[in-house]
Design a protein around this motif. Structure first.
Motif, mmCIF file in Angstrom:
data_model
loop_
_atom_site.group_PDB
_atom_site.id
_atom_site.type_symbol
_atom_site.label_atom_id
_atom_site.label_comp_id
_atom_site.label_asym_id
_atom_site.label_seq_id
_atom_site.Cartn_x
_atom_site.Cartn_y
_atom_site.Cartn_z
ATOM 1 N N LEU A 181 -5.536 -109.107 -12.841
ATOM 2 C CA LEU A 181 -4.209 -108.709 -13.295
ATOM 3 C C LEU A 181 -4.100 -107.185 -13.404
ATOM 4 N N TYR A 182 -5.162 -106.558 -13.885
ATOM 5 C CA TYR A 182 -5.149 -105.101 -14.002
ATOM 6 C C TYR A 182 -5.040 -104.450 -12.627
ATOM 7 N N VAL A 183 -5.825 -104.936 -11.654
ATOM 8 C CA VAL A 183 -5.777 -104.374 -10.307
ATOM 9 C C VAL A 183 -4.394 -104.571 -9.701
ATOM 10 N N LEU B 67 -1.959 -101.510 -8.541
ATOM 11 C CA LEU B 67 -1.382 -101.368 -7.213
ATOM 12 C C LEU B 67 0.139 -101.287 -7.278
ATOM 13 N N ALA B 68 0.735 -102.067 -8.177
ATOM 14 C CA ALA B 68 2.192 -102.027 -8.325
ATOM 15 C C ALA B 68 2.646 -100.646 -8.789
ATOM 16 N N GLY C 48 5.575 -96.196 -7.642
ATOM 17 C CA GLY C 48 5.820 -94.956 -8.362
ATOM 18 C C GLY C 48 5.851 -95.121 -9.866
ATOM 19 N N GLY C 49 5.648 -96.347 -10.361
ATOM 20 C CA GLY C 49 5.603 -96.574 -11.798
ATOM 21 C C GLY C 49 6.945 -96.955 -12.382
ATOM 22 N N PHE C 50 7.011 -96.974 -13.697
ATOM 23 C CA PHE C 50 8.220 -97.414 -14.379
ATOM 24 C C PHE C 50 8.238 -96.834 -15.793
ATOM 25 N N ASP C 51 9.397 -96.931 -16.425
ATOM 26 C CA ASP C 51 9.579 -96.511 -17.817
ATOM 27 C C ASP C 51 9.993 -97.731 -18.645
ATOM 28 N N ILE C 52 9.431 -97.855 -19.831
ATOM 29 C CA ILE C 52 9.815 -98.932 -20.738
ATOM 30 C C ILE C 52 10.039 -98.349 -22.123
ATOM 31 N N VAL D 296 -8.985 -93.522 -7.431
ATOM 32 C CA VAL D 296 -7.803 -94.299 -7.055
ATOM 33 C C VAL D 296 -6.810 -93.427 -6.288
ATOM 34 N N ASN D 297 -6.583 -92.211 -6.767
ATOM 35 C CA ASN D 297 -5.616 -91.331 -6.113
ATOM 36 C C ASN D 297 -6.037 -90.971 -4.694
#
Length: 623
Positions: free
Chosen positions: A256-258, A262-263, A268-272, A347-348
């Motif tokens: 789940l972490y991987v 990848l998502a 580009g990520g997200f804001d919550i 990762v980068n």
């Protein structure tokens, strides 16, 4: 099956081979050194004569190698080790490799460039040794063909003159294959240890290169251990193993972490918003360390409870213990380091950014065009190598282990590179070298099957070497070679003169800050041209992000501003705009005095020089 394979992997008979191996080594070295000198005349000599300036990646690698050379030359071993430790995004092996050349040839740029030419020579030597160890006297002609393919390749020759990771990565992959072959032929603790060390060296050359070779080696190992199984049985075993891993809490959580990682990377990520607070998730951050520490703690817990079967694992194969000691432990120490964040760097770099050719289809077309026009001397030569490789793949089950590994590695590497979101033609240099080696090993297998073929091949073996040298003499004068060899340089006499002028004004008490960058004007270029490598007192301060604390420490500032064109000439990031605004505000308050502007019209920029009216409250360290 295993008995047959062992006989195929056994070293060639030593009878009458000592003289032949000596002659092969001399001929290989002579041909490669001759071609290296041809390349140097057409590249390094021109770079020095025309004062070409290195662009982004090339400048970065040159500076990394020079800094470590300087620390070693001054006896600052503590600073040397710390600088190597900080090289997380670009692992330190390439920098380490350059240091002896700076020591032997001096601190100029040509020393770093010559290190890559030496790597080109070693690629030919190591590839020839692999062929010799596999086929003995039958390797004379295959080795000549392998060298001819390298020496007639515009792309390989061009990158043999650039202090980039590609040619060194090709060398590191061949060293791993050589160590793998040595272990297959002479299983023992020393050979197993060298194989583990070679994998570690490849990992620290570039993470991508390690994954590109480790994956096919692992696939080959699995296929060999399941020899005699049907495809259905293999798929069933793989499915049961996957289901078993995902069925455990540890495996499910890591999966789940991987997936989440990848998502984040690809979207580009997200804001919550959580409890009224905005939380931005756009990078891996420090989450990799949390997961790694938890996994290591879990493994230790299972080991102390006797549920891990660690002793059984170590005794499963003679290579396991050396791999744990010489590969797993160093890599775990590297990744577990809280500072710098090597997991994030890993990762980068592996995933990288969507730059270069924009789509997979366009990328495949670009790679095929590069193979057709630049990686091989002619299209018919590419067709011949591809046909021989296909023949080797068809005979996979009857091939020795080294050829099987190559047959697996070449298509896997090509497919992985084609699907990756960062696409440049230079990325296929490594699989091209392996493709050439695989084709030549197939020629060696055909020659070794007949004593008559071996005799004829030995007689004509000098011919491909001679043809390779002749082809290299022509290739280095061609436009396709020059385009590749100089694509990582900026040819701007105006910029070179401007940098000389700025460097001449710097004193020992000055601390220079550079604001602005582009592909033609990377930070590493200013570190090389205005820092100690070119006689400057200190390296320029790095202006990173939007906080700009370094600006207050600078006694002089060079602001790179666009000029004379609507086409973007700089990377105008938020950090650049904030730093430029701060300079303008300080100039308006009289804290900075504008001295002069140096136009660089061919790059569509101007260098604006500012000087601080009064010395900073605390001097910045000279680095």
């Amino acid at each position: 099956m295993l008995t047959a394979r062992a006989s195929a992997d056994a070293p060639a008979a030593p009878a009458r081979s000592r003289l032949a191996s000596s002659l092969l080594l001399v001929a290989v070295a002579a041909a490669l050194v001759c071609v290296a000198r041809l390349v140097a005349v057409q590249t390094i000599a021109i770079v020095e004569a025309r004062r070409l300036l290195p662009r982004w990646d090339l400048a970065t690698h040159l500076v990394h190698g020079w800094v470590d050379y300087d620390f070693l030359a001054r006896g600052r071993l503590d600073r040397l080790l710390w600088d190597l430790w900080l090289q997380g995004y670009w692992p330190p092996m390439h920098s380490i490799y350059q240091v002896p050349f700076y020591l032997a040839l001096g601190g100029g740029m040509s020393s770093g460039l010559w290190s890559s030419l030496a790597a080109f020579v070693l690629v030919g030597v190591v590839g020839s040794v692999i062929l010799w160890r596999q086929w003995g006297a039958a390797a004379l002609l295959p080795a000549g063909l392998f060298l001819a393919l390298l020496m007639s390749s515009p792309y390989v020759l061009a990158y043999g003159s650039l202090a980039m990771t590609e040619i060194v990565g090709a060398l590191a992959q061949l060293v791993v294959l050589l160590c793998h072959l040595r272990y297959r032929q002479q299983p023992g603790p020393r050979e197993a240890r060298w194989f583990a060390v070679s994998l570690t060296a490849l990992f620290f050359t570039k993470y991508n290169y390690f994954l590109l070779l480790a994956a096919p080696l692992a696939v080959h190992e699995w296929l060999e251990r399941t020899a005699g199984w049907s495809a259905g049985r293999r798929l069933g075993a793989l499915w049961r193993w996957t289901r078993g891993v995902l069925g455990t809490p540890d495996g499910a959580l890591v999966s789940l972490y991987v997936a989440g990682l990848l998502a984040v990377v690809f979207t580009g990520g997200f804001d919550i918003r959580l409890f009224g607070q905005r939380i931005a998730v756009h990078t891996i951050g420090n989450s990799g360390h949390v997961v790694l520490y938890l996994l290591l703690a879990r493994l230790w817990y299972l080991h102390t409870r006797g549920r891990l079967g660690f002793d059984r694992l170590l005794s499963a194969d003679p290579r396991v213990r050396p791999l744990v000691v010489w590969f797993v432990i160093p890599v775990m120490i590297w990744l577990a380091s809280p500072y710098p964040n090597h997991i994030r760097d890993f990762v980068n770099l592996v995933i990288n950014r969507p730059v270069g050719v924009p789509t997979v289809r366009a990328g495949i077309a670009t790679y095929l065009d590069a193979l057709r026009t630049a990686y091989f001397y002619s299209e018919w030569l590419l067709a011949a190598v591809a046909a021989i490789f296909i023949g080797a793949a068809v005979m996979y089950r009857r091939q020795p282990a080294i050829v099987q590994c190559l047959v697996l590695a070449v298509p896997l590497q090509f497919v992985t590179i084609a699907l990756h979101q960062t696409r440049f033609p230079r990325f296929v240099l490594l699989p091209v070298v392996l493709l050439c080696l695989a084709a030549c090993t197939e020629v060696g297998r055909w020659i070794a099957a007949s004593s008559g073929r071996r005799l004829v091949a030995a007689l004509v073996a000098p011919l491909p070497l001679a043809l390779g040298v002749v082809a290299a003499r022509q290739v280095v004068t061609e436009e396709r070679f020059r385009v590749i060899a100089f694509e990582h340089y900026t040819d701007s006499p105006a910029l070179a003169a401007a940098l000389d002028s700025i460097r001449a004004e710097l004193t020992a008490v000055d601390r220079l800050a550079i604001v602005g960058q582009s592909n033609d004007l990377p930070p590493a270029l200013f570190r090389w041209e205005l820092g100690p490598p070119s006689g400057g007192p200190c390296f320029p301060l790095e202006i990173v992000g939007t906080s700009r604390p370094e600006l207050a420490l600078a006694t002089r500032i060079v602001l790179i501003a666009p000029a004379g064109s609507n086409v973007p000439a700089l990377d105008e990031t938020d950090g650049y705009r904030a730093a430029r605004q701060a300079i303008e505000q300080e100039s308006a308050r009289g804290e900075l005095a504008f001295r002069r502007e140096i136009p660089v019209p061919d790059l569509r920029v101007a260098l604006r020089l500012y000087e601080r009216a009064s010395p900073p409250g605390r001097p910045a360290p000279c680095r």
